[in-house]
Write an enzyme that holds these catalytic residues in place. Structure first.
Site, PDB file in Angstrom:
ATOM      1  N   SER A 166      -5.982  -0.188  -8.716  1.00 50.05           N
ATOM      2  CA  SER A 166      -4.854  -0.679  -7.918  1.00 50.05           C
ATOM      3  C   SER A 166      -3.516  -0.198  -8.492  1.00 50.05           C
ATOM      4  CB  SER A 166      -4.939  -2.202  -7.829  1.00 50.05           C
ATOM      5  OG  SER A 166      -4.083  -2.691  -6.855  1.00 50.05           O
ATOM      6  N   ASP A 378     -11.170  -0.807   1.690  1.00 46.42           N
ATOM      7  CA  ASP A 378      -9.939  -1.414   1.170  1.00 46.42           C
ATOM      8  C   ASP A 378      -8.741  -0.948   1.991  1.00 46.42           C
ATOM      9  OD1 ASP A 378      -7.994  -2.588  -0.488  1.00 46.42           O
ATOM     10  OD2 ASP A 378      -7.917  -0.812  -1.777  1.00 46.42           O
ATOM     11  N   HIS A 430     -11.628  -3.099  -2.423  1.00 42.35           N
ATOM     12  CA  HIS A 430     -10.672  -2.770  -3.481  1.00 42.35           C
ATOM     13  C   HIS A 430     -11.296  -2.877  -4.880  1.00 42.35           C
ATOM     14  CE1 HIS A 430      -6.440  -2.370  -4.651  1.00 42.35           C
ATOM     15  NE2 HIS A 430      -6.568  -3.371  -5.507  1.00 42.35           N
TER      16      HIS A 430
END
Ligand SMILES: *[C@@H]1O[C@H](CO)[C@@H](O)[C@H](O)[C@H]1NC(C)=O
Ligand SMILES: *[C@@H]1O[C@H](CO)[C@@H](O)[C@H](O)[C@H]1NC(C)=O
Length: 453
Positions: A166, A378, A430
């Site tokens: 991320s 994601d 994610h």
């Protein structure tokens, strides 16, 4: 050594393991472990103390690589990575006990989890000022890493990799360049970024296509987007000055963030239902469509529990905030309670880089191995933006886009450009190691051993 009272301590010292931080038992864990672990603090600049948790390999700690793992946010804790994603110990749903994750990345590596920057999780600074930025974070992570190798000198000669997820799409390459250019003797081999924020332009631009082609909005909005954001076949959804384009992108934004979809995993439900997508730690969402300043209202302050939308961290939160757990992890009493994400850090964080392009080029030119992987459901850092970023590096293609296989099934797709690999994990969101643990471990092993995926 005559002064050694415990055999263990003698062995530790001889191997260059730092004894005081060793975790010898954990509340909620009754199993004998086939690895060793330490929890304590690494020193960064200006009285900043970053909490780490280090687990040795279950296979061959002496020869297996050392891998650093960083979660993103900015402001979120890497203990999420350990306890819910790729670590050896996961927390039971009710927060009372731990169980073994059989797809832990410490099957094949010694893994160092670092809570960064100060203010995140159990990390703190003496002055309790938690405003920071990309440059300071890279510097502090680098200092903490050097402190790690001072505490564990015997691991200095192991191969070393940096990994993260991320917003660590920024932390990982910025730290990597410091290591690659730095004087510290580290056997640095490469880095991997999972669902990373590598380029804000590609991430935002691709998200509009992702939304349309995954059926998240219909032809009326799609036509408006094309009318107001595009000219001569070329579209700009990211920093377009056309008012009607901005209003159309706002509609896309509202559908993806606020309608009740699980932004981190399109085909999973949102725990807590539609309302829960909209009521908690929203700082991470500031990573998207920043140019338009769509003004997300943060009402997370009313919640005891600061987690990103549709993420249920109750189990980790419950376990980590037990007094006996804090004690076992060597967390001093004055340190703040653990939160998955810090609104103070996330809310005041200054983003300096909008693309990691130049970092990647420099790191590739040094012969480092690089993996960019994306769970393909994601929407926070979608696979298409990741792919476009990798394409933009203009490296010579050595293997064309094709499936990779796990357990006689298509696990995802990948392509290679010399030492640079782009890889998708089919149907994962994610947090790839959480939602596709077996394939994530296979991918991690292939990356480390530089063997086919
Ligand atoms: C979150 O998980 C806990 C168990 O850890 C459960 O009791 C709770 O109902 C869950 N909350 C939501 C909103 O799903
Ligand atoms: C890939 O990495 C190896 C090992 O560091 C290096 O020798 C080689 O030059 C790199 N290849 C390219 C195309 O950069």
């Amino acid at each position: 050594m005559w002064q050694c009272l415990l055999l263990l301590f003698c062995v530790s010292s001889a191997l260059g393991y730092y004894a005081p931080d060793e975790v010898l038992s954990l509340p909620g864990l009754n199993t004998r472990l086939n690895f060793r672990q330490w929890s304590g603090y690494l020193e960064a600049s200006h009285g900043q103390h970053l909490h780490y948790w280090f687990v040795t390999s279950q296979q061959n700690p002496t020869n297996d690589p050392v891998v650093l793992w960083l979660n993103g946010g900015p402001g979120c804790s890497s203990l999420e990575g350990l306890l819910a994603e790729n670590g050896p110990l996961h927390v039971h749903e009710d927060g009372s006990a731990l169980y073994i994750n059989k797809y832990s990345w410490n099957k094949v590596a010694n893994v160092l989890y670092l809570e960064s920057p100060a203010g995140v999780g159990f990390s703190y600074s003496d002055d309790q000022i938690y405003t920071t930025n990309d440059i300071e974070v890279a510097e502090n992570n680098y200092l903490a890493l050097q402190d790690f190798f001072r505490k564990f000198p015997s691991f200095r000669s192991n191969d070393f990799y940096v990994t993260g997820e991320s917003y660590a799409g920024v932390y990982v390459p910025t730290l990597s360049l410091k290591i690659a250019n730095g004087p510290a003797k580290i056997n640095f081999k490469g880095y991997a970024v999972g669902n990373g924020l590598s380029s804000t332009f590609f991430n935002d631009q691709s998200l509009v296509y992702f939304g349309y082609y995954h059926g998240l909005f219909g032809d009326t909005l799609w036509k408006d987007l094309n009318t107001y954001c595009c000219q001569g076949g070329s579209c700009n959804f990211v920093n377009n000055n056309n008012y009607y384009c901005q209003e159309s992108v706002r509609e896309v934004f509202m559908i993806i963030y606020k309608s009740g979809l699980n932004i981190y995993s399109l085909y999973l439900n949102c725990p807590g239902g539609i309302g829960a997508s909209n009521s908690r730690f929203l700082t991470e969402l500031k990573n998207l469509f920043r140019f338009y300043k769509f003004g997300i209202t943060e009402n997370a302050g009313t919640q005891r529990n600061l987690a990103p939308p549709c993420v249920n961290d109750t189990a980790d939160w419950t376990w980590l905030n037990r007094a006996d757990v804090r004690k076992a992890l060597h967390i001093p009493d004055f340190v703040q309670p653990w939160q998955l994400c810090s609104t103070v850090v996330g809310g005041t964080y200054q983003r300096i880089y909008s693309t990691m392009h130049d970092f990647y080029l420099q790191l590739l030119s040094k012969g480092l191995r690089v993996l960019v992987y994306n769970g393909d459901t994601d929407m926070a850092c979608n696979f298409l933006g990741g792919n476009w970023f990798v394409q933009s590096l203009n490296q010579q293609k050595t293997l064309d886009y094709q499936p990779w296989i796990y357990n006689d099934q298509i696990a995802g797709f990948y392509e290679q450009f010399g030492n640079l690999t782009f890889l998708t994990v089919k149907g994962a969101g994610h947090m790839v190691p959480e939602w596709a643990p077996a394939r994530a471990l296979k991918m991690f092993e292939s990356f480390l051993s530089n063997s086919p995926y």
